[in-house]
Scaffold this active site. Sequence first.
Site, PDB file in Angstrom:
ATOM      1  N   ARG A  59       0.814  -1.221   0.000  1.00 15.08           N
ATOM      2  CA  ARG A  59       0.000   0.000   0.000  1.00 15.08           C
ATOM      3  C   ARG A  59       0.848   1.273   0.000  1.00 15.08           C
ATOM      4  O   ARG A  59       0.346   2.348  -0.260  1.00 15.08           O
ATOM      5  CB  ARG A  59      -0.981  -0.026   1.175  1.00 15.08           C
ATOM      6  CG  ARG A  59      -2.081  -1.069   0.945  1.00 15.08           C
ATOM      7  CD  ARG A  59      -3.068  -1.152   2.083  1.00 15.08           C
ATOM      8  NE  ARG A  59      -2.472  -1.730   3.266  1.00 15.08           N
ATOM      9  CZ  ARG A  59      -3.061  -1.787   4.448  1.00 15.08           C
ATOM     10  NH1 ARG A  59      -4.264  -1.267   4.591  1.00 15.08           N
ATOM     11  NH2 ARG A  59      -2.460  -2.349   5.474  1.00 15.08           N
ATOM     12  N   GLN A  60       2.150   1.145   0.274  1.00 18.46           N
ATOM     13  CA  GLN A  60       3.033   2.323   0.193  1.00 18.46           C
ATOM     14  C   GLN A  60       3.632   2.352  -1.215  1.00 18.46           C
ATOM     15  O   GLN A  60       4.809   2.075  -1.404  1.00 18.46           O
ATOM     16  CB  GLN A  60       4.122   2.231   1.256  1.00 18.46           C
ATOM     17  CG  GLN A  60       3.569   2.242   2.678  1.00 18.46           C
ATOM     18  CD  GLN A  60       4.675   2.247   3.707  1.00 18.46           C
ATOM     19  OE1 GLN A  60       5.587   3.068   3.646  1.00 18.46           O
ATOM     20  NE2 GLN A  60       4.605   1.321   4.654  1.00 18.46           N
TER      21      GLN A  60
ATOM     22  N   ASP B 140     -14.551   1.545  -1.596  1.00 14.44           N
ATOM     23  CA  ASP B 140     -13.878   2.785  -2.014  1.00 14.44           C
ATOM     24  C   ASP B 140     -13.713   2.787  -3.532  1.00 14.44           C
ATOM     25  O   ASP B 140     -13.974   1.785  -4.205  1.00 14.44           O
ATOM     26  CB  ASP B 140     -12.530   2.991  -1.306  1.00 14.44           C
ATOM     27  CG  ASP B 140     -11.567   1.831  -1.519  1.00 14.44           C
ATOM     28  OD1 ASP B 140     -11.644   1.166  -2.565  1.00 14.44           O
ATOM     29  OD2 ASP B 140     -10.735   1.589  -0.625  1.00 14.44           O
TER      30      ASP B 140
ATOM     31  N   HIS C  34      -2.099  -5.004  -3.888  1.00 11.89           N
ATOM     32  CA  HIS C  34      -3.027  -3.910  -3.599  1.00 11.89           C
ATOM     33  C   HIS C  34      -3.465  -3.197  -4.882  1.00 11.89           C
ATOM     34  O   HIS C  34      -4.624  -2.787  -5.007  1.00 11.89           O
ATOM     35  CB  HIS C  34      -2.380  -2.940  -2.619  1.00 11.89           C
ATOM     36  CG  HIS C  34      -3.257  -1.787  -2.309  1.00 11.89           C
ATOM     37  ND1 HIS C  34      -4.529  -1.952  -1.795  1.00 11.89           N
ATOM     38  CD2 HIS C  34      -3.072  -0.469  -2.478  1.00 11.89           C
ATOM     39  CE1 HIS C  34      -5.083  -0.763  -1.660  1.00 11.89           C
ATOM     40  NE2 HIS C  34      -4.226   0.141  -2.059  1.00 11.89           N
TER      41      HIS C  34
ATOM     42  N   LYS D 239     -15.081   7.254   0.178  1.00  9.39           N
ATOM     43  CA  LYS D 239     -14.431   7.190   1.496  1.00  9.39           C
ATOM     44  C   LYS D 239     -13.338   8.231   1.622  1.00  9.39           C
ATOM     45  O   LYS D 239     -12.698   8.600   0.638  1.00  9.39           O
ATOM     46  CB  LYS D 239     -13.893   5.775   1.703  1.00  9.39           C
ATOM     47  CG  LYS D 239     -12.415   5.629   1.987  1.00  9.39           C
ATOM     48  CD  LYS D 239     -11.951   4.196   2.169  1.00  9.39           C
ATOM     49  CE  LYS D 239     -10.446   4.124   1.909  1.00  9.39           C
ATOM     50  NZ  LYS D 239      -9.880   2.788   1.986  1.00  9.39           N
TER      51      LYS D 239
HETATM   52  C1  R5P Z   1      -7.688   0.536   0.342  1.00 13.15           C
HETATM   53  O1  R5P Z   1      -7.357   1.137  -0.656  1.00 13.15           O
HETATM   54  C2  R5P Z   1      -7.719  -0.948   0.420  1.00 13.15           C
HETATM   55  O2  R5P Z   1      -8.355  -1.530  -0.687  1.00 13.15           O
HETATM   56  C3  R5P Z   1      -8.376  -1.419   1.691  1.00 13.15           C
HETATM   57  O3  R5P Z   1      -9.719  -0.989   1.684  1.00 13.15           O
HETATM   58  C4  R5P Z   1      -7.706  -0.860   2.921  1.00 13.15           C
HETATM   59  O4  R5P Z   1      -6.322  -0.860   2.763  1.00 13.15           O
HETATM   60  C5  R5P Z   1      -8.093  -1.671   4.122  1.00 13.15           C
HETATM   61  O5  R5P Z   1      -7.445  -1.152   5.254  1.00 13.15           O
HETATM   62  P1  R5P Z   1      -8.225  -0.984   6.616  1.00 13.15           P
HETATM   63  O6  R5P Z   1      -8.881  -2.302   6.918  1.00 13.15           O
HETATM   64  O7  R5P Z   1      -7.148  -0.644   7.617  1.00 13.15           O
HETATM   65  O8  R5P Z   1      -9.204   0.125   6.454  1.00 13.15           O
END
Ligand code: R5P
Length: 332
Positions: free
Chosen positions: A100-101, A173, A134, A202
């Site tokens: 995610r980074q 999202d 991701h 979101k």
């Molecule tokens: C976001 O872009 C991802 O698809 C996930 O929705 C997110 O990373 C989930 O993280 P968390 O459960 O901490 O909200």
Amino acid sequence: MMFLNDNLKIFSGSSNPELAGAVCKYLRLPLGGAKIEQFPDGEKALKLEDDVRGRDCFVLQSTCKPVDEHLMELLIYLDCLRRASAQRITAVIPYFGYARQDRKDEGRVPITAKLVANIITAAGADRVLTIDLHAAQLQGFFDIPVDHLTGELVLSDYFRGKKLSNLTVVSPDVGNIKMASRYAARMAGPGHFSGDLAIIHKKRVSGSEVEANEIIGEVDGRNVLMCDDIIATAGTVCSAVNLIKQRGAAKIYISATHGIFAGEALERLAKAPVDEIVVTDTVPLTKEAKKVKNIKVLSVAAMLGEAIKRTHRNESISSLFGEFNSRCFLSG
Ligand code: R5P
């Protein structure tokens, strides 16, 4: 009966031995022998117990919690296999941490996903086999071939079996819209309802806090299947679920490939109006998560096993699953 010669070797890091065992069972192969020890100062030491010279080697390691320890262990495995003259080394990373980074969204921050891709390659990986990065474009962070599988088929097959009627597939999202539309297509078919789509707008307030502001699409009086790639702190899915419940949703199901359940995730999910949460075994369920009755785990072992077999035989992975299924197994 599947025939694979002893040129194929599968090793397991310590992050997910159950999944590695299930993959070996599927392939009817013994797990490669290796001893991982820790020196008193905390350093890891590895000794392979099988000869790998000239062999096609796969090492399975999810870079889940403790992330840096599992990542380092994977690097040590790759280095060890390379120095032991393995002919080809595939890093099988069912869950790729740090994904995610993946961009500089503010000044003076690293792009850690790229850093991790670089060091995996430098350590000796010739190929990567992974599931639901991701973002699919992370494949381009590697300068070696990446086979990118998805847990969607396993997960959507399960929900298809439930014959959910009056269904809306919700993306929590904007980033997950493509995944949600593939789910909706997958839910369609003879005798099955084709799900409608809805999207949540979101806003991420911090690493663990998320606000779901608005819904585009209809959820009032409808059963909902919410799909995401990962549940980490569950901030994303819980804020989305609370909003759609307020807007009149009936039953709510959550589907996600990687069930990390970090931080306050389980407390949040316990309070959220969710009927069932379904994840895969790309990471092992934590002790606490195992006690939660409405969390179900589906296995990706057969899918990984097939992909390993195909890679070993230099056969196409996408053609394995046929025209329709390939769209679901292999995201892009
Ligand atoms: C976001 O872009 C991802 O698809 C996930 O929705 C997110 O990373 C989930 O993280 P968390 O459960 O901490 O909200």
